[in-house]
Each structure stands twice: as structure tokens, then as C-alpha cells.
Design an enzyme around this catalytic site. Structure first.
Site, mmCIF file in Angstrom:
data_model
loop_
_atom_site.group_PDB
_atom_site.id
_atom_site.type_symbol
_atom_site.label_atom_id
_atom_site.label_comp_id
_atom_site.label_asym_id
_atom_site.label_seq_id
_atom_site.Cartn_x
_atom_site.Cartn_y
_atom_site.Cartn_z
ATOM 1 N N VAL A 259 0.828 -1.193 0.000
ATOM 2 C CA VAL A 259 0.000 0.000 0.000
ATOM 3 C C VAL A 259 0.870 1.254 0.000
ATOM 4 O O VAL A 259 1.944 1.287 0.605
ATOM 5 C CB VAL A 259 -0.944 -0.018 1.222
ATOM 6 C CG1 VAL A 259 -0.167 0.169 2.526
ATOM 7 C CG2 VAL A 259 -2.030 1.032 1.088
ATOM 8 N N HIS B 36 2.786 -2.240 5.879
ATOM 9 C CA HIS B 36 3.620 -2.299 4.679
ATOM 10 C C HIS B 36 2.944 -3.054 3.530
ATOM 11 O O HIS B 36 3.357 -2.905 2.377
ATOM 12 C CB HIS B 36 4.951 -2.980 4.997
ATOM 13 C CG HIS B 36 5.716 -2.318 6.082
ATOM 14 N ND1 HIS B 36 6.295 -1.082 5.939
ATOM 15 C CD2 HIS B 36 5.996 -2.709 7.353
ATOM 16 C CE1 HIS B 36 6.909 -0.738 7.057
ATOM 17 N NE2 HIS B 36 6.735 -1.718 7.932
ATOM 18 N N GLU B 37 1.929 -3.837 3.838
ATOM 19 C CA GLU B 37 1.307 -4.659 2.798
ATOM 20 C C GLU B 37 -0.042 -4.073 2.368
ATOM 21 O O GLU B 37 -0.094 -3.299 1.422
ATOM 22 C CB GLU B 37 1.204 -6.109 3.275
ATOM 23 C CG GLU B 37 2.599 -6.710 3.503
ATOM 24 C CD GLU B 37 2.575 -8.166 3.900
ATOM 25 O OE1 GLU B 37 2.150 -8.993 3.080
ATOM 26 O OE2 GLU B 37 2.988 -8.473 5.040
ATOM 27 N N MET B 38 -1.140 -4.379 3.067
ATOM 28 C CA MET B 38 -2.434 -3.860 2.635
ATOM 29 C C MET B 38 -2.942 -2.714 3.511
ATOM 30 O O MET B 38 -3.809 -1.959 3.086
ATOM 31 C CB MET B 38 -3.457 -5.000 2.597
ATOM 32 C CG MET B 38 -3.109 -6.067 1.561
ATOM 33 S SD MET B 38 -4.270 -7.466 1.519
ATOM 34 C CE MET B 38 -5.699 -6.687 0.738
#
Length: 332
Positions: free
Chosen positions: A97, A139-141
């Protein structure tokens, strides 16, 4: 079917060629006909795709492709786990993201349900825990469950789908359960090696069988074992040498399981990845440092086995690894 005398005749006629040194036992196994009995091997074929509640599987499939699970509605699970890329995305590091590059190579979602733990560092055991960690990771979604549940509840199609699949309505636990249910259908049986293990001894060529034998003889099978040919243990990356130092530019992610436990013995330790469909999921390792399967085999020989393979042995092992690719992907 080849009879014994035919096999011996072929062995004599082809003396001096690559397969002339095959032992009699291996020759007999090669020449045996396709049989109904499974082979007695340390590796086992994948189980059939499980039959699970269709409403939950379909709901999970929709949620797997739903960008509203992410902070800004830009990413879904399928953004990094593309079924047309054998459950990975083909990049060294996926983009999270806000355009952030992740620090670890994205592993395949295919056959992940057969792993004893999830993530390279094995920090969770279940697919439900894995889904929660990814969806809420900054850090991801970057998702927030209160926001996610409201977004999904606001859509008529999801409200009806959840009502059909669960006794209660849209909840965090039901979203995670639906995702995990769908992911459990993402098995890839039917690889040629599976057919070989099931008794179809003609499913592999002679050289592919040689490659499998070398895979066993060199000890690769000590770590890449079980039905998933990996995914069932932790191992230090760099038994015979410090791979991270030799590669250069070490990062926090290179510490592996140490980042979870703080135990010095876990520094540089990672979950052994599954080798199923491995020919289709380059680049390799947690740091994506091996761009090709040949390079990955060389690294494993040098740093895990303390040996240097001959060109011929490398070629044969790579041929064997390519038999682990299934054509049955992405169809729950």
C-alpha cells in the site's frame, strides 16, 4: 510393457550413452509398466482438492480479489498472489500500500495450506492468521478491520453472500474464514511427478528420473520433503558459508526467524519453501537473489550441501524440478 529381457537388451545396445551406467535396479524400475500401485518413495503425491462448502469458497474467491480489504482500495490478495503467475507475482519484491516495496519475496499461495507455518519466518501457523497479518500490515495492505467490515457490509452482494455462507453476517472472523477456505482449494495436483508417484512410471523421462535420483542422493530431500516437497521445517540459510555476507548489503529481513524469536540460534533461519511449481515462480529465495532455477540449485549446493554440482547433475536436477509443475492451477 518392457519385459526383463527387453530391458537388458536395451541396456547392452545403449552402452556408452548417458544411461548406460544405470544400475540394474534402476533399469528395472524404468522399464516397468505403468502400474496401479503407488511407488514407495519418500515423497508423496498431492492430495485431491478438498470439497468444501461452495458458498464459502466462492465468497472467499471474491474477497481474495477484493481491493476494499486494503487501506486505500488499491490492492487485493490477488495483486501479489496472481493465479496466472502460479500464485506469486513474478517480481523480486511486491509493492504494498502506498507504493512501498516489500522486504521479502512473495511466496506462492498455491499449496500454502499444506505448509506447517506461514511466511518466510514462520510467525503464524494458520491461513486465517496469515490473512489477518497481511491485511492489517502497514507495509502490505494497511487495512483496518472496522473500516473493512463496514465497507463489505455496505454492499448488497456481500451481505447476501455472507448470509448464505454463515449464520451471522459480515465479521472479521468470517472474512478471514472465507479467504482461508478458498485458499485451501488452491492445491495443484496432477503434476507429472505426482503421476509418477501414483504408479505411472512412464510419466517421467529417463533423464528426469536420473534428476530425481540425484535429488535424493545429494541430500536435497532432507529438507525438501513431505507431500509439499518442503514447507514442513525451518533451516538456516547458509550452513556451509554466510550467504548473506557473500551476497552483500544485508538487511533486517535476512535475519529470518530471529526477528520473531530473538533467539540467536534462529538468526538466518527460514521456513524451507515448497518446491511445487518451482520452475514457474522465479526469482527465488526470501531475498529474490536467484533469478533462475539453475542459479538457485547452485546456491543450494554451495551453501546448504557444501558441494559444487557438475553441469550434468545441475541439468538433471533442474529437469526433475520442472516435473513438479502442474497444469491444474487456479481452478477451485
Amino acid at each position: 510393457m518392457f519385459e526383463l529381457d527387453t530391458c537388458l537388451h536395451l541396456h547392452v545396445r545403449h552402452r556408452g550413452r548417458l544411461w548406460s551406467g544405470l544400475c540394474l535396479l534402476g533399469l528395472l524400475a524404468l522399464c516397468s509398466a505403468t502400474g496401479a500401485e503407488p511407488l514407495d518413495e519418500p515423497l508423496k503425491p498431492l492430495p485431491p482438492i478438498p470439497t468444501l462448502m461452495p458458498a464459502r469458497v466462492e465468497l472467499g474467491r471474491q474477497l481474495f480479489n477484493e481491493p476494499q480489504l486494503s487501506l486505500d482500495g488499491s490492492l487485493s490478495c490477488a495483486s501479489c498472489h496472481r493465479l496466472d503467475k502460479y500464485g506469486a507475482d513474478g517480481h523480486a519484491f511486491s509493492i504494498g500500500v502506498g507504493g512501498q516495496q516489500l522486504s521479502l519475496n512473495t511466496p506462492t499461495v498455491f499449496n500454502a495450506s499444506l505448509n506447517f507455518r506461514q511466511f518466510w519466518d514462520g510467525r503464524v501457523e494458520s491461513l486465517e492468521e496469515q490473512g489477518n497479518a497481511v491485511i492489517t500490515s502497514a507495509h502490505e495492505m494497511g487495512g483496518d478491520w472496522q473500516v473493512i467490515v463496514q465497507r463489505i457490509s455496505d454492499e448488497n452482494r456481500y451481505r447476501q453472500a455472507f448470509a448464505d455462507a454463515y449464520q451471522d453476517t459480515v465479521t472479521k472472523d468470517n472474512i478471514l474464514d472465507a479467504l482461508a477456505t478458498y485458499e485451501r482449494t488452491l492445491l495443484t495436483p496432477g503434476a507429472r511427478f505426482d503421476r509418477y508417484l501414483q504408479g505411472d512410471t512412464e510419466a517421467l523421462t529417463l533423464q528426469e528420473k536420473y534428476g530425481y535420483q540425484r535429488f535424493k542422493d545429494y541430500g536435497c530431500i532432507a529438507c525438501h520433503q513431505g507431500v509439499n516437497i518442503g514447507g514442513n521445517m525451518f533451516q538456516k540459510f547458509g550452513v556451509f558459508g554466510d550467504y548473506t555476507t557473500d551476497r552483500g548489503s544485508p538487511t533486517q529481513a535476512d535475519q529470518g526467524r530471529f526477528n520473531v524469536t530473538g533467539d540467536e540460534a534462529d538468526r538466518g533461519v527460514f521456513k524451507v519453501p515448497s518446491l511445487r511449481n518451482v520452475a514457474m515462480t522465479a526469482p527465488y529465495f526470501h531475498d529474490a537473489s536467484a533469478p533462475t532455477l539453475e542459479r538457485a540449485v547452485d546456491v543450494m549446493f554451495q551453501y546448504q550441501l557444501g558441494r559444487i554440482p557438475s553441469d550434468e547433475d545441475r541439468r538433471l536436477i533442474v529437469m526433475f524440478l520442472k516435473t513438479l509443475t502442474s497444469d491444474n492451477v487456479g481452478q477451485p
